[in-house]
Write a protein that holds these residues in place. Structure first.
Motif, PDB file in Angstrom:
ATOM      1  N   VAL A   1       0.841  -1.205   0.000  1.00 39.81           N
ATOM      2  CA  VAL A   1       0.000   0.000   0.000  1.00 39.81           C
ATOM      3  C   VAL A   1       0.873   1.252   0.000  1.00 39.81           C
ATOM      4  CG1 VAL A   1      -1.717   1.317   1.305  1.00 39.81           C
ATOM      5  CG2 VAL A   1      -1.938  -1.155   1.133  1.00 39.81           C
ATOM      6  N   ALA A   2       1.908   1.269   0.845  1.00 34.66           N
ATOM      7  CA  ALA A   2       2.806   2.422   0.924  1.00 34.66           C
ATOM      8  C   ALA A   2       3.550   2.630  -0.390  1.00 34.66           C
ATOM      9  CB  ALA A   2       3.792   2.238   2.070  1.00 34.66           C
ATOM     10  N   ASN A   3       3.994   1.540  -0.990  1.00 30.37           N
ATOM     11  CA  ASN A   3       4.709   1.663  -2.271  1.00 30.37           C
ATOM     12  C   ASN A   3       3.783   2.081  -3.396  1.00 30.37           C
ATOM     13  OD1 ASN A   3       7.744   0.636  -2.227  1.00 30.37           O
ATOM     14  ND2 ASN A   3       6.617  -0.541  -0.706  1.00 30.37           N
TER      15      ASN A   3
ATOM     16  N   TYR B   1      -7.062   4.410   4.964  1.00 30.60           N
ATOM     17  CA  TYR B   1      -7.135   5.270   6.138  1.00 30.60           C
ATOM     18  C   TYR B   1      -8.549   5.350   6.702  1.00 30.60           C
ATOM     19  CZ  TYR B   1      -2.369   7.069   6.125  1.00 30.60           C
ATOM     20  OH  TYR B   1      -1.018   7.183   6.238  1.00 30.60           O
ATOM     21  N   PHE B   2      -9.531   4.971   5.884  1.00 33.32           N
ATOM     22  CA  PHE B   2     -10.915   5.005   6.329  1.00 33.32           C
ATOM     23  C   PHE B   2     -11.127   4.074   7.511  1.00 33.32           C
ATOM     24  CE2 PHE B   2     -15.525   4.141   5.828  1.00 33.32           C
ATOM     25  CZ  PHE B   2     -15.976   5.453   5.900  1.00 33.32           C
ATOM     26  N   GLY B   3     -10.389   2.959   7.540  1.00 30.55           N
ATOM     27  CA  GLY B   3     -10.528   2.012   8.644  1.00 30.55           C
ATOM     28  C   GLY B   3     -10.129   2.606   9.970  1.00 30.55           C
ATOM     29  N   PHE B   4      -9.157   3.524   9.964  1.00 36.15           N
ATOM     30  CA  PHE B   4      -8.721   4.167  11.196  1.00 36.15           C
ATOM     31  C   PHE B   4      -9.780   5.120  11.721  1.00 36.15           C
ATOM     32  CE2 PHE B   4      -5.585   6.931  13.571  1.00 36.15           C
ATOM     33  CZ  PHE B   4      -5.230   5.958  14.480  1.00 36.15           C
ATOM     34  N   GLY B   5     -10.627   5.633  10.798  1.00 41.70           N
ATOM     35  CA  GLY B   5     -11.686   6.536  11.205  1.00 41.70           C
ATOM     36  C   GLY B   5     -12.931   5.838  11.710  1.00 41.70           C
ATOM     37  N   ILE B   6     -13.023   4.521  11.471  1.00 38.89           N
ATOM     38  CA  ILE B   6     -14.187   3.770  11.940  1.00 38.89           C
ATOM     39  C   ILE B   6     -13.989   3.438  13.418  1.00 38.89           C
ATOM     40  CG2 ILE B   6     -15.542   1.660  11.677  1.00 38.89           C
ATOM     41  CD1 ILE B   6     -14.728   1.546   8.770  1.00 38.89           C
TER      42      ILE B   6
ATOM     43  N   MET C   1      -5.997  -5.290  12.253  1.00 34.47           N
ATOM     44  CA  MET C   1      -5.308  -4.883  11.023  1.00 34.47           C
ATOM     45  C   MET C   1      -6.063  -3.755  10.323  1.00 34.47           C
ATOM     46  SD  MET C   1      -5.244  -5.160   7.476  1.00 34.47           S
ATOM     47  CE  MET C   1      -6.232  -6.583   7.016  1.00 34.47           C
ATOM     48  N   LEU C   2      -7.386  -3.891  10.209  1.00 35.16           N
ATOM     49  CA  LEU C   2      -8.175  -2.858   9.535  1.00 35.16           C
ATOM     50  C   LEU C   2      -8.147  -1.541  10.310  1.00 35.16           C
ATOM     51  CD1 LEU C   2     -11.325  -4.922   8.432  1.00 35.16           C
ATOM     52  CD2 LEU C   2      -9.445  -4.125   6.991  1.00 35.16           C
ATOM     53  N   ARG C   3      -8.181  -1.630  11.639  1.00 29.76           N
ATOM     54  CA  ARG C   3      -8.194  -0.415  12.451  1.00 29.76           C
ATOM     55  C   ARG C   3      -6.869   0.332  12.407  1.00 29.76           C
ATOM     56  NH1 ARG C   3     -10.377   2.818  15.137  1.00 29.76           N
ATOM     57  NH2 ARG C   3     -10.058   2.366  17.323  1.00 29.76           N
ATOM     58  N   PHE C   4      -5.759  -0.406  12.459  1.00 28.78           N
ATOM     59  CA  PHE C   4      -4.470   0.245  12.671  1.00 28.78           C
ATOM     60  C   PHE C   4      -3.522   0.138  11.477  1.00 28.78           C
ATOM     61  CE2 PHE C   4      -5.887  -1.296  16.959  1.00 28.78           C
ATOM     62  CZ  PHE C   4      -6.390  -0.062  17.355  1.00 28.78           C
ATOM     63  N   LEU C   5      -4.022  -0.357  10.347  1.00 26.92           N
ATOM     64  CA  LEU C   5      -3.204  -0.411   9.131  1.00 26.92           C
ATOM     65  C   LEU C   5      -2.612   0.948   8.764  1.00 26.92           C
ATOM     66  CD1 LEU C   5      -2.161  -1.963   6.631  1.00 26.92           C
ATOM     67  CD2 LEU C   5      -4.373  -1.477   5.535  1.00 26.92           C
ATOM     68  N   PRO C   6      -3.371   2.062   8.864  1.00 29.94           N
ATOM     69  CA  PRO C   6      -2.789   3.360   8.493  1.00 29.94           C
ATOM     70  C   PRO C   6      -1.541   3.736   9.291  1.00 29.94           C
ATOM     71  CG  PRO C   6      -5.169   3.530   8.636  1.00 29.94           C
ATOM     72  CD  PRO C   6      -4.801   2.177   9.184  1.00 29.94           C
ATOM     73  N   LEU C   7      -1.419   3.267  10.536  1.00 30.55           N
ATOM     74  CA  LEU C   7      -0.211   3.561  11.312  1.00 30.55           C
ATOM     75  C   LEU C   7       1.017   2.955  10.651  1.00 30.55           C
ATOM     76  CD1 LEU C   7      -1.579   2.903  14.924  1.00 30.55           C
ATOM     77  CD2 LEU C   7      -1.289   5.116  13.784  1.00 30.55           C
ATOM     78  N   ALA C   8       0.880   1.718  10.186  1.00 31.75           N
ATOM     79  CA  ALA C   8       1.989   1.054   9.507  1.00 31.75           C
ATOM     80  C   ALA C   8       2.241   1.675   8.139  1.00 31.75           C
ATOM     81  CB  ALA C   8       1.696  -0.439   9.378  1.00 31.75           C
ATOM     82  N   VAL C   9       1.160   1.977   7.405  1.00 31.64           N
ATOM     83  CA  VAL C   9       1.304   2.568   6.069  1.00 31.64           C
ATOM     84  C   VAL C   9       2.030   3.907   6.159  1.00 31.64           C
ATOM     85  CG1 VAL C   9       0.056   3.560   4.104  1.00 31.64           C
ATOM     86  CG2 VAL C   9      -0.705   1.398   5.081  1.00 31.64           C
ATOM     87  N   GLY C  10       1.604   4.760   7.092  1.00 32.06           N
ATOM     88  CA  GLY C  10       2.224   6.076   7.218  1.00 32.06           C
ATOM     89  C   GLY C  10       3.693   5.998   7.560  1.00 32.06           C
TER      90      GLY C  10
END
Length: 499
Positions: free
Chosen positions: A322-324, A340-345, A376-385
Motif C-alpha cells: 500500500v505504501a509503495n 485510512y478510512f478504517g482508522f476513522g471507523i 489490522m483494519l483499524r491500525f493499518l494506516p499507522l503502519a502505512v504512514g
C-alpha cells in the motif's frame, strides 16, 4: 502502460477496508426505524460530550502549547514530555480510576476521610475526555507556533502592543489552523471512544451500540453505527480541508518568566496534570498494595502480546505494498487514502460489522483470526504512514541504478528498498502492536470465548466491581502506552531534525 506490481495488493487492501461499511449497510436494512426520539437523546449526548471536550482541550492545550514552545522553562524537554504524558494513559483507564476515586465511598473518601463529588454522567465524561485529549491540541498548536518568525511579534511590541495584544492579534490568527487540526482530532477521538462514556454511564452512540449488540439487535446496532459514521465522515471531510499555514522559519520567540510567573503557571496546570497522571497511578499503586499480585493471571498479558504481535506482522505485510503504491502514482494514492478510512471507523462499529461477517463465515466466527483482521483494519494506516515516510526519504537513484544493472522490480524492492526502509517498517509494526494492546471495543465484541486481554480483563473487573484487581493490567497498559508515546515523540524529533 505497465501497472506497478504493488497495485493489486493495494487494491485488495482498500476493498477489504470498505467491507465493514457494506456489511453495516446490509445489516441496517433490517432495522425497524431509521431515527426516533431515543436517537435524538443519544445524538444530543454524543455531540454535547464532543463539544465540551473540544472546548476543554482548547482551554488547556493552547496555553500549554505557548508555554512549551516559547517560555524558557528549566528542563524544558522534560516538561514537554510531562505535558504530553496523558497520551500514555488510555482514556478508559482514566475513567475507571477517576470513577473509583471520587464520590461517597470512593478511594479518596476511604483514604483521606472527606467526601468528594461523584464523577459520572456528562460532566464526568467531559472532564475525563478533556484530561486525555488536550495533548492533541497542544501538539498541533505547538508545531504551528514553532514555525512562526518572532520578528512580527517584536515589531508589534516596538509599535506599542502589549504581550497580551500580540498573542491575540498577531500569534493566534497565524496558528488557528493548527488549533483547528488538533480540535478535530479531539472530536474524532471523543466520537469513537467507548470505555469512557460506558464507565461514566452516559448514553452516547458507542455505548448504546454495545448495549444493542448484547441484546442481539444487530440491525439496530448497525443503524446506529452508520449514523455515527456519518458524523465521523463529516469531521474527516472537514479535517481534509484544513491546511496548516507554513511560513519561512525565522528566529523563534523566547520568553523568560520570573519566579512569580512560573509559580502561577505551575499552580494553574498542576491540578490538571495531577488528575490526568498522578491520581490514576496513585490509585493503581494503592490497589496493588492492597491486593498484591496473586489475583492476576499473567496468561492474560501473554494473550494481549500474542494477538497484538500477529496483528502487527499482518499489518506490515499488507502496508508495504500500500505504501509503495501510494508513491507510484495517483491511483495508488487513492488506494492508500481508502485504507485510512478504517482508522476513522470507531472500534465498536468495526466490531459490530465483523461480528455479522463472522456469522456468515462460521470458520471465522469467534476466532483469533477475526480479531486479528479487526486490529489490522483499524491500525493499518499507522503502519502505512510509517513505511511511506521511510520510503519517501529513500534516494530513488539507488533503485534506478539497480534496474539499469538488470534487476527486476521485485529484486530491486527486496534487495534495495526493503532493507533501507526497515526502520520505518519496525516503527510501524511497533505502533500497531501497541495500539492493538490498548484496543478495548473491538476486542470485547470479537475476542474468542474465554480469550481475555489486558483491556477486556480491565472491563470485566469494572463490571464486576472488583476494582483492586485492575492494578496490574492497568499499570501494564500504561507502560505499553508510554512506549507508544516514546516512539511518536522520537518520530517528531527526527522530523524536526530532517527539516
Amino acid at each position: 502502460m505497465r501497472i506497478p506490481f504493488s497495485y493489486p495488493m493495494a487494491l485488495l487492501a482498500a476493498l477489504i477496508t470498505l467491507t465493514p461499511v457494506f456489511i453495516l449497510i446490509t445489516l441496517a436494512s433490517d432495522a425497524t426505524s431509521v431515527f426516533d426520539s431515543h436517537n435524538l437523546k443519544i445524538l444530543g449526548n454524543t455531540l454535547s460530550l464532543m463539544g465540551l471536550t473540544v472546548v476543554g482541550s482548547i482551554l488547556v492545550g493552547v496555553p500549554l502549547a505557548f508555554i512549551s514552545a516559547y517560555v524558557q522553562l528549566p528542563f524544558k524537554r522534560l516538561w514537554l514530555v510531562i505535558f504530553a504524558a496523558p497520551l500514555a494513559i488510555p482514556s478508559y483507564i482514566g475513567a475507571f480510576t477517576l470513577y473509583a476515586a471520587f464520590g461517597p465511598g470512593g478511594e479518596i473518601n476511604n483514604l483521606l476521610g472527606f467526601s468528594t463529588p461523584a464523577m459520572y454522567g456528562l460532566p464526568g465524561a467531559a472532564i475525563v475526555m478533556t484530561l486525555y485529549t488536550f495533548p492533541f491540541v497542544m501538539m498541533t498548536t505547538r508545531s504551528s507556533l514553532l514555525s512562526l518568525d518572532a520578528s512580527m511579534v517584536n515589531a508589534a511590541r516596538t509599535l506599542g502592543m502589549s504581550m497580551r495584544q500580540c498573542v491575540f492579534k498577531v500569534i493566534l490568527p497565524r496558528v488557528i489552523n493548527g488549533i483547528a487540526a488538533g480540535s478535530l482530532l479531539v472530536a474524532l477521538y471523543t466520537l469513537s471512544d467507548f470505555g469512557t462514556p460506558a464507565m461514566m454511564r452516559l448514553d452516547t452512540f458507542t455505548r448504546v451500540i454495545y448495549v444493542e449488540y448484547n441484546a442481539f439487535a444487530l440491525g439496530r446496532a448497525a443503524m446506529l453505527s452508520l449514523q455515527l459514521m456519518v458524523i465521523v465522515g463529516f469531521l474527516l471531510l472537514i479535517e481534509s480541508q484544513i491546511k496548516t499555514a507554513t511560513e519561512r522559519h525565522g528566529r523563534p520567540l523566547n520568553l523568560f518568566a520570573n519566579k512569580w510567573q512560573l509559580t502561577a503557571i505551575f499552580s494553574v496546570f498542576a491540578p490538571v496534570l495531577f488528575l490526568a497522571i498522578g491520581l490514576p497511578l496513585a490509585i493503581f499503586f494503592v490497589w496493588l498494595y492492597r491486593d498484591g499480585f496473586s489475583a492476576f493471571d499473567f496468561t492474560i498479558a501473554w494473550n494481549s502480546a500474542y494477538a497484538s504481535a500477529i496483528a502487527a506482522i499482518v499489518a506490515v505485510i499488507v502496508a508495504i505494498p500500500v505504501a509503495n503504491a501510494a508513491l507510484s502514482g495517483k491511483t495508488g494514492k487513492v488506494f492508500e487514502r481508502v485504507t485510512y478510512f478504517g482508522f476513522g471507523i470507531p472500534g465498536i462499529v468495526m466490531g459490530t460489522a465483523l461480528v455479522y461477517g463472522g456469522l456468515q463465515l462460521p470458520f471465522l466466527y469467534q476466532t483469533l483470526g477475526l480479531l486479528i483482521i479487526a486490529y489490522m483494519l483499524r491500525f493499518l494506516p499507522l503502519a502505512v504512514g510509517s513505511i511511506r515516510t521511510s520510503t519517501e526519504h529513500l534516494d530513488p537513484s539507488l533503485v534506478k541504478s539497480a534496474r539499469v544493472l538488470g534487476a527486476s522490480p521485485r529484486e530491486a524492492f527486496t534487495r534495495i528498498t526493503l532493507p533501507l526502509t526497515m526502520r520505518g517498517i519496525i516503527a510501524g509494526a511497533a505502533l500497531v502492536f501497541l495500539e492493538s494492546m490498548r484496543e478495548l471495543e473491538a476486542t470485547l465484541l470479537l475476542g474468542p470465548t474465554g480469550f481475555e486481554t489486558l483491556s477486556t480483563y480491565l472491563w470485566r473487573v469494572y463490571e464486576a466491581g472488583y476494582f483492586g484487581r485492575a492494578a496490574i493490567p492497568g499499570l501494564l497498559l500504561v507502560l505499553i502506552s508510554a512506549c507508544g508515546l516514546a516512539i511518536m515523540m522520537s518520530g517528531e524529533k527526527r522530523n524536526q531534525i530532517d527539516h
